[in-house]
Write an enzyme that holds these catalytic residues in place. Structure first.
Site, short mmCIF file in Angstrom:
data_model
loop_
_atom_site.label_atom_id
_atom_site.label_comp_id
_atom_site.label_asym_id
_atom_site.label_seq_id
_atom_site.Cartn_x
_atom_site.Cartn_y
_atom_site.Cartn_z
N LYS A 174 0.86 -1.20 0.00
CA LYS A 174 0.00 0.00 0.00
C LYS A 174 0.89 1.24 0.00
CE LYS A 174 -1.90 2.87 2.63
NZ LYS A 174 -1.78 4.01 1.72
N GLU A 250 10.20 1.28 10.28
CA GLU A 250 11.12 2.40 10.12
C GLU A 250 10.31 3.66 10.35
OE1 GLU A 250 14.15 1.86 9.98
OE2 GLU A 250 14.43 -0.09 9.05
N CYS A 286 13.92 10.97 6.79
CA CYS A 286 13.94 10.53 8.19
C CYS A 286 15.33 10.73 8.78
CB CYS A 286 13.52 9.07 8.28
SG CYS A 286 14.40 8.02 7.13
N GLU A 386 9.95 16.24 14.77
CA GLU A 386 10.34 16.06 13.37
C GLU A 386 9.56 17.06 12.51
OE1 GLU A 386 9.12 12.28 11.70
OE2 GLU A 386 11.06 12.08 10.69
#
Ligand code: NAD
Length: 483
Positions: A174, A250, A286, A386
């Site tokens: 997906k 992750e 990331c 983040e």
């Protein structure tokens, strides 16, 4: 590819069962340039049925060598089609052409790396003494589900689908809502190279609708998730329902960079790294080095050098030659990053570059100027959270111990780095950084041959490297009474 872009289930391209089509927006122009069909829970079930059936079909007759050669063939096809795919990628994602081409090459390399490992998997025998034979088979997990984010869609697709297929699994993928065309275009190459029906299924669509269906199904024997911590927690809860193995998660990062070079004459490397942290993928990485802890005597010279570098960065659409920094992926994400910039100003950080829309890009497109905040501290949200955009923070420190303590004071633990010419400092800092991935004097070594993944809330498991493929297998012990 046909427009609208369709779902790929059981070897067939088809619309979603309720006919939903979603416009795909070019983030540099804000104009729709294609449509993509979205899947429903019914389609997700069809894909899982197909993936389960495929396990005992033609796919089960393919030797590991054949699976490996197949992945090599797809890699070659990615390279043959790279120029065309790169344009589609830039149009959908906003990446400048060199970055789109770089990621396509990464995708090809993942396919080759894990294709090369397909015929190197093995089991073992265990000596239990006379009259007994004990051996261990290494088998594929079975049906695996792969849920991907939008930031490196092709890297992330290939880094999990390649080892899954190399080890003999079947896959249901997906892609993220924001980016699915390039994943579908790559899937077509798998089809053209002859992947048996049902081995690889790709369903674009809403994560909150399809995610739970895919991760709570008892037929699924392995889940690979890359995305945010918030969604990662939901996926873990879903996996808990059937105790489904989570191959890897992750999640996010907030990488620190420690600047401890000898003196100001050695600041070109780290200043280039800081500019790169904003330019590469528009900071939507990331592993982005977003917290810069700089020894106090280097602090002002470093700021000057970073400003100089930022001035030289070319921001714009991928169609303009020489562009280094493209738009953010979507309006939603643009608003999110702009909000963090406001928060940084309110928190009292010193804005020394950027801080809004860049000049010269007009009023269309999700462009954010490379933005640098100095005089930050670890209590600020812009340092803790983040941001995932072209924004970095700079913090002065008085000692290496202080820098290490501040670098480790974060919920994430994906990667971090140090700039130093002192080898003793380099090794001791590498040992003390509480992350899964450390780089010294640069941040290039990601993926393929090396294990990549985080600690703390950055996730679990490792992608890349020779051991990654083992997570896509399970061990079965067989004991025989020979008496
Ligand atoms: P996200 O969590 O919003 O979405 C990731 C995927 O999860 C999407 O495909 C989404 O549709 C799907 N999803 C949403 N709800 C779901 C549910 N309930 N169940 C299952 N799936 C669901 O993340 P994003 O915004 O697409 O990606 C950005 C995040 O990904 C950042 O935090 C970034 O750091 C992280 N990321 C990590 C790595 C890494 O290797 N560590 C790499 C790339 C991105």
């Amino acid at each position: 590819m046909n427009n609208p872009y369709q779902l790929f289930i059981d070897g067939v391209w088809r619309d979603g069962s309720d006919g939903t089509r979603v416009p795909v927006i070019n983030p540099a122009t804000e104009e729709a340039f294609a449509e993509v069909c979205w899947g429903t829970p019914e389609d997700a079930n069809l894909a899982l049925d197909a993936a389960e059936r495929a396990l005992s079909g033609e796919w089960s007759t393919w030797s590991p060598t054949r699976r490996g050669r197949f992945l090599f063939a797809v890699a070659a096809s990615v390279r043959r089609n790279a120029a065309k795919l790169a344009v589609l990628f830039s149009q959908e994602h906003g990446k400048p052409p060199h970055q789109a081409a770089g990621e396509l090459e990464d995708a090809a390399r993942y396919l080759e790396y894990f294709g090369g490992l397909a015929d190197k998997l093995s089991g073992l025998t265990i000596d239990l003494g006379r009259g007994q034979l004990d051996y261990v088979l290494r088998e594929p997990l079975g049906v695996t589900v792969h849920i991907a984010p939008w930031n490196y869609p092709l890297d992330i697709f290939c880094r999990s689908v390649a080892p899954a297929l190399a080890a003999g699994n079947t896959c249901v993928v997906k892609p993220a809502e924001e980016i699915s065309l390039v994943t579908l275009a790559l899937t077509r190459l798998f089809q053209e190279e002859g992947i048996p029906a049902g081995v690889l299924n790709v369903i674009p669509g809403s994560g909150s609708v399809l995610g739970p269906v895919l991760t709570e199904d008892p037929r699924v024997r392995g889940i690979v998730f890359t995305g945010s911590v918030v969604t990662g927690r939901k996926v873990l809860q879903s996996a808990a329902r059937n105790i489904t193995p989570v191959v890897s998660m992750e999640l996010g990062g907030k990488a620190a960079s420690l600047v401890f070079v000898k003196d100001a004459s050695e600041l070109d490397g780290p200043a280039g790294g800081a500019a790169g942290a904003m330019a590469w993928n528009a900071g939507q990485s990331c592993g982005q080095r977003s917290r810069w802890y700089v020894r106090r005597d280097l602090y002002e010279p470093f700021i000057e050098k970073v400003i100089e570098r930022v001035r030289g960065l070319r921001v714009g659409p991928f169609t303009e030659p020489g562009v280094q920094l493209g738009p953010l992926v979507s309006k939603k994400h643009y608003d999110n990053v702009m909000n963090y910039i406001r928060i940084g100003i309110e928190e009292g950080a010193r804005l020394i570059a950027g801080g809004g829309r860049p000049e010269g890009v007009g009023d269309k497109g999700y462009f954010v100027a490379p933005t640098v905040f100095a005089d930050c501290n670890n209590r600020m949200r812009i340092v803790r959270e983040e941001i995932f955009g072209p924004v970095i923070t700079i913090i002065p420190v008085d000692s290496l111990d202080e820098a290490l303590a501040l670098a480790n004071d974060n919920m994430f633990g994906l990667s971090s780095e140090i700039w130093t010419s002192d080898i003793t400092i380099a090794h001791s800092v590498a040992a003390k950084l509480d992350v899964g991935h450390v780089t010294i004097n640069g941040s290039a070594a990601f993926g393929f041959e090396v294990p990549f993944g985080g600690v703390k809330q950055s996730g679990l498991g490792r992608e890349g490297g020779p051991e990654a493929i083992l997570a896509y297998t399970r061990l079965k012990n067989v004991w025989i009474n020979l008496k």
